[in-house]
Design a protein around this motif. Structure first.
Motif, mmCIF file in Angstrom:
data_model
loop_
_atom_site.group_PDB
_atom_site.id
_atom_site.type_symbol
_atom_site.label_atom_id
_atom_site.label_comp_id
_atom_site.label_asym_id
_atom_site.label_seq_id
_atom_site.Cartn_x
_atom_site.Cartn_y
_atom_site.Cartn_z
ATOM 1 N N SER A 189 6.174 -7.685 16.091
ATOM 2 C CA SER A 189 5.183 -6.650 16.385
ATOM 3 C C SER A 189 5.812 -5.268 16.254
ATOM 4 O O SER A 189 5.189 -4.334 15.738
ATOM 5 N N ASN A 190 7.061 -5.142 16.704
ATOM 6 C CA ASN A 190 7.792 -3.884 16.560
ATOM 7 C C ASN A 190 7.997 -3.548 15.071
ATOM 8 O O ASN A 190 7.870 -2.395 14.652
ATOM 9 N N LEU A 191 8.298 -4.589 14.278
ATOM 10 C CA LEU A 191 8.458 -4.400 12.831
ATOM 11 C C LEU A 191 7.157 -3.920 12.199
ATOM 12 O O LEU A 191 7.170 -3.036 11.326
ATOM 13 N N LEU A 192 6.032 -4.494 12.650
ATOM 14 C CA LEU A 192 4.729 -4.072 12.128
ATOM 15 C C LEU A 192 4.457 -2.609 12.462
ATOM 16 O O LEU A 192 3.919 -1.858 11.638
ATOM 17 N N MET A 193 4.829 -2.185 13.669
ATOM 18 C CA MET A 193 4.671 -0.780 14.050
ATOM 19 C C MET A 193 5.509 0.126 13.145
ATOM 20 O O MET A 193 5.060 1.198 12.724
ATOM 21 N N GLU A 194 6.741 -0.310 12.836
ATOM 22 C CA GLU A 194 7.611 0.475 11.953
ATOM 23 C C GLU A 194 7.026 0.573 10.545
ATOM 24 O O GLU A 194 7.030 1.643 9.935
ATOM 25 N N ARG A 195 6.523 -0.565 10.021
ATOM 26 C CA ARG A 195 5.913 -0.542 8.689
ATOM 27 C C ARG A 195 4.674 0.362 8.684
ATOM 28 O O ARG A 195 4.390 1.037 7.682
ATOM 29 N N SER A 196 3.935 0.374 9.793
ATOM 30 C CA SER A 196 2.757 1.226 9.908
ATOM 31 C C SER A 196 3.148 2.704 9.896
ATOM 32 O O SER A 196 2.489 3.534 9.253
ATOM 33 N N GLU A 197 4.233 3.036 10.599
ATOM 34 C CA GLU A 197 4.737 4.416 10.596
ATOM 35 C C GLU A 197 5.233 4.809 9.206
ATOM 36 O O GLU A 197 5.039 5.936 8.763
ATOM 37 N N ASN A 198 5.903 3.878 8.519
ATOM 38 C CA ASN A 198 6.366 4.151 7.158
ATOM 39 C C ASN A 198 5.196 4.414 6.209
ATOM 40 O O ASN A 198 5.293 5.252 5.301
ATOM 41 N N PHE A 217 3.982 7.876 6.795
ATOM 42 C CA PHE A 217 4.903 8.815 6.151
ATOM 43 C C PHE A 217 4.696 8.829 4.634
ATOM 44 O O PHE A 217 4.770 9.888 3.997
ATOM 45 N N ALA A 218 4.414 7.648 4.058
ATOM 46 C CA ALA A 218 4.167 7.563 2.611
ATOM 47 C C ALA A 218 2.921 8.349 2.225
ATOM 48 O O ALA A 218 2.882 8.982 1.159
ATOM 49 N N ILE A 219 1.894 8.330 3.075
ATOM 50 C CA ILE A 219 0.679 9.101 2.799
ATOM 51 C C ILE A 219 1.003 10.593 2.758
ATOM 52 O O ILE A 219 0.596 11.325 1.837
ATOM 53 N N TYR A 220 1.753 11.038 3.762
ATOM 54 C CA TYR A 220 2.030 12.475 3.867
ATOM 55 C C TYR A 220 2.951 12.973 2.749
ATOM 56 O O TYR A 220 2.831 14.117 2.304
ATOM 57 N N SER A 221 3.862 12.110 2.289
ATOM 58 C CA SER A 221 4.864 12.545 1.314
ATOM 59 C C SER A 221 4.548 12.084 -0.107
ATOM 60 O O SER A 221 5.436 12.003 -0.948
ATOM 61 N N CYS A 222 3.288 11.735 -0.376
ATOM 62 C CA CYS A 222 2.932 11.177 -1.685
ATOM 63 C C CYS A 222 2.809 12.226 -2.790
ATOM 64 O O CYS A 222 2.666 11.884 -3.963
ATOM 65 N N MET A 239 -7.150 8.906 5.955
ATOM 66 C CA MET A 239 -6.133 7.855 6.058
ATOM 67 C C MET A 239 -5.050 8.227 7.070
ATOM 68 O O MET A 239 -4.608 7.383 7.860
ATOM 69 N N LEU A 240 -4.633 9.491 7.065
ATOM 70 C CA LEU A 240 -3.617 9.943 8.024
ATOM 71 C C LEU A 240 -4.126 9.847 9.454
ATOM 72 O O LEU A 240 -3.401 9.425 10.363
ATOM 73 N N THR A 241 -5.365 10.237 9.641
ATOM 74 C CA THR A 241 -5.966 10.174 10.986
ATOM 75 C C THR A 241 -6.055 8.730 11.468
ATOM 76 O O THR A 241 -5.735 8.421 12.624
ATOM 77 N N ARG A 242 -6.457 7.840 10.566
ATOM 78 C CA ARG A 242 -6.582 6.420 10.932
ATOM 79 C C ARG A 242 -5.223 5.798 11.216
ATOM 80 O O ARG A 242 -5.103 4.906 12.073
ATOM 81 N N ALA A 243 -4.183 6.269 10.512
ATOM 82 C CA ALA A 243 -2.848 5.690 10.665
ATOM 83 C C ALA A 243 -2.074 6.289 11.835
ATOM 84 O O ALA A 243 -0.923 5.902 12.075
ATOM 85 N N THR A 244 -2.693 7.215 12.572
ATOM 86 C CA THR A 244 -2.004 7.838 13.716
ATOM 87 C C THR A 244 -1.626 6.795 14.765
ATOM 88 O O THR A 244 -0.536 6.830 15.346
ATOM 89 N N LEU A 279 0.833 -1.207 0.000
ATOM 90 C CA LEU A 279 0.000 0.000 0.000
ATOM 91 C C LEU A 279 0.870 1.261 0.000
ATOM 92 O O LEU A 279 0.525 2.252 -0.652
ATOM 93 N N SER A 280 1.990 1.218 0.720
ATOM 94 C CA SER A 280 2.914 2.360 0.731
ATOM 95 C C SER A 280 3.458 2.616 -0.670
ATOM 96 O O SER A 280 3.545 3.775 -1.117
ATOM 97 N N LEU A 281 3.821 1.553 -1.367
ATOM 98 C CA LEU A 281 4.341 1.695 -2.732
ATOM 99 C C LEU A 281 3.286 2.258 -3.672
ATOM 100 O O LEU A 281 3.569 3.149 -4.494
ATOM 101 N N ARG A 282 2.059 1.756 -3.548
ATOM 102 C CA ARG A 282 0.994 2.201 -4.451
ATOM 103 C C ARG A 282 0.654 3.670 -4.254
ATOM 104 O O ARG A 282 0.468 4.410 -5.216
ATOM 105 N N ILE A 283 0.585 4.086 -2.972
ATOM 106 C CA ILE A 283 0.202 5.482 -2.729
ATOM 107 C C ILE A 283 1.346 6.437 -3.079
ATOM 108 O O ILE A 283 1.129 7.583 -3.451
ATOM 109 N N THR A 284 2.579 5.956 -2.992
ATOM 110 C CA THR A 284 3.729 6.777 -3.381
ATOM 111 C C THR A 284 3.761 6.998 -4.882
ATOM 112 O O THR A 284 4.057 8.099 -5.369
ATOM 113 N N LYS A 285 3.417 5.948 -5.651
ATOM 114 C CA LYS A 285 3.462 6.038 -7.113
ATOM 115 C C LYS A 285 2.201 6.673 -7.700
ATOM 116 O O LYS A 285 2.201 7.117 -8.851
ATOM 117 N N LEU A 286 1.112 6.703 -6.903
ATOM 118 C CA LEU A 286 -0.183 7.126 -7.432
ATOM 119 C C LEU A 286 -0.141 8.554 -7.983
ATOM 120 O O LEU A 286 -0.570 8.810 -9.111
#
Length: 397
Positions: free
Chosen positions: A322-331, A334-339, A356-361, A227-234
């Motif tokens: 679980s920590n990795l999942l949190m990092e991927r969620s933060e990434n 960030f992808a949403i904000y910098s798309c 989406m940003l609000t939900r990903a907080t 999803l991060s890749l798709r929203i970055t390229k969109l």
């Protein structure tokens, strides 16, 4: 390995084969044959647990044999853990089928993705395979250490010292009349086989159960990266606001499915990880006490050294992933904000991105009953274990 032949049952073979071995696979029918197998496994566990608890309460603690008490107490907790996990596997039969079906469905969808997206799916699938194989090696290495040590000691006595004496796989004080006859070959052989079978059953259960949540979490990480890749390229691939809005709706739909997938894991396994955290906090200092006391006597306790590292792995792996999942969620946030949304003035698109940003907080992750699981949780558990270990040393050593 390619996306075209990805399937949960085949890909994570050590885990799925172990589920079949101990008859806890969610697809196995619960008929009379299964009931007989279940009763046999529970009888084996109850026999071993009863012997360990009897030795702990009426012999080890009574006569101040604290090293023996810690040894028997550690294995007794192992028997409770295996029973709890087996019960949970049976209770979560429908939930596991649902999670596995969701992963297989995503693998099927992955066949139509771009090469870059397929590479992401494959990368996380390979990581899940490594987790499954790692547990296979660790669990059975611990189990086979016990009989191997007994055979080595007997061989050393026979070939070097020219004497032969039976060495038990796991030495403990049994209830009478077993204790009086435990050195006779028939009784020794039966006890050896019983404890070896229990060890194999416990190992198969750890290989079957413990990699499951890390595999599910890794799959969620892969979907987040997609999803991060798709929203970055969109926003860079198209300027048409209608196409962007349509693709954003697809991404939001996938994101909602992913949140439901992770929440389903969290709800079903929170009690397990609360139990895992507590039992690991106690079993780590008990097994470490065995190793340290053996070193003080000039010996090397290889089986409990392996067991100690197995205890660390028991809670470290879910914390790490679980920590990795949190990092991927933060990434992803960030992808949403910098798309590149600032280059588009469409109000509808901006509202969807804000949603989406609000939900990903709140980052995704798994949790116990009372706290989120992360590497910080693991560090706190290690501090508590070290405190218990110091108290044991001060009181008993």
């Amino acid at each position: 390995m390619s996306v075209s032949n990805l399937k949960f049952e085949v890909l994570f073979k050590p885990t799925t084969m172990s589920l079949h071995m101990n008859r806890s696979h969610p697809s196995i029918k619960r008929n009379k044959i299964w009931l007989l197998q279940f009763i046999s496994l529970m009888t084996l566990t109850v026999f071993c647990a009863t012997g360990l608890i009897t030795s702990l309460l009426f012999h080890d603690l009574k006569f101040g044999k604290y090293m023996e008490a810690s040894k028997n107490g550690t294995i007794a907790m192992l028997s409770f853990t295996t029973t709890f996990k087996y019960s949970l596997l049976l209770y979560l039969q429908k939930s596991l089928n649902r999670l596995i079906a969701k992963i297989d469905m995503d693998y099927e969808i992955a066949k139509g993705l771009t090469p870059q997206e397929k590479a992401i799916v494959l990368n996380y699938a390979k990581k899940g395979v490594i987790v499954s194989k790692f547990w296979l090696f660790t669990a059975f290495a611990i189990t086979f250490c016990f009989p191997l040590k007994a055979f080595i000691i007997m061989g050393y006595r026979f070939f070097i010292k020219n004497e032969f004496r039976l060495e038990p796989m796991f030495d403990m004080t049994y209830p009478e009349p077993i204790e009086s006859y435990k050195t006779s070959f028939p009784v020794y052989f039966i006890l050896f086989v019983v404890f070896f079978l229990f060890g194999c059953y416990a190992s198969s259960l750890f290989v079957a159960f413990d990699p499951l949540v890390p595999i599910f979490v890794l799959h969620a990480c892969g979907q987040l990266d997609l999803l991060s890749l798709r929203i970055t390229k969109l926003f860079s691939d198209t300027k048409n606001p209608r196409i962007i809005a349509k693709e954003l709706k697809v991404i939001i739909s996938k994101l909602q499915e992913l949140y439901g997938f992770v929440n389903f894991i969290k709800v079903n396994f929170s009690i397990l990880y609360e139990y895992n955290m507590k039992i690991t906090t106690i079993s780590m200092p008990l097994s470490a006490f065995q190793v340290v006391e053996s070193l003080r006597r000039g010996e090397f306790n290889i089986e409990f050294t392996y067991f100690f590292f197995g205890c660390i792995l028991h809670f470290f792996m879910p914390c790490y992933y679980s920590n990795l999942l949190m990092e991927r969620s933060e990434n992803f946030r960030f992808a949403i904000y910098s798309c590149g949304w600032e280059n588009h003035n469409d109000k509808n698109i901006r509202q969807m991105l804000l949603f989406m940003l609000t939900r990903a907080t709140e980052p995704l992750g798994i949790a116990t009953v009372f706290t989120n699981i992360s590497l910080d949780t693991f560090a706190e558990m290690c501090r508590q274990s070290y405190t218990i270990f110091n108290l044991m040393n001060a009181a008993w050593a």
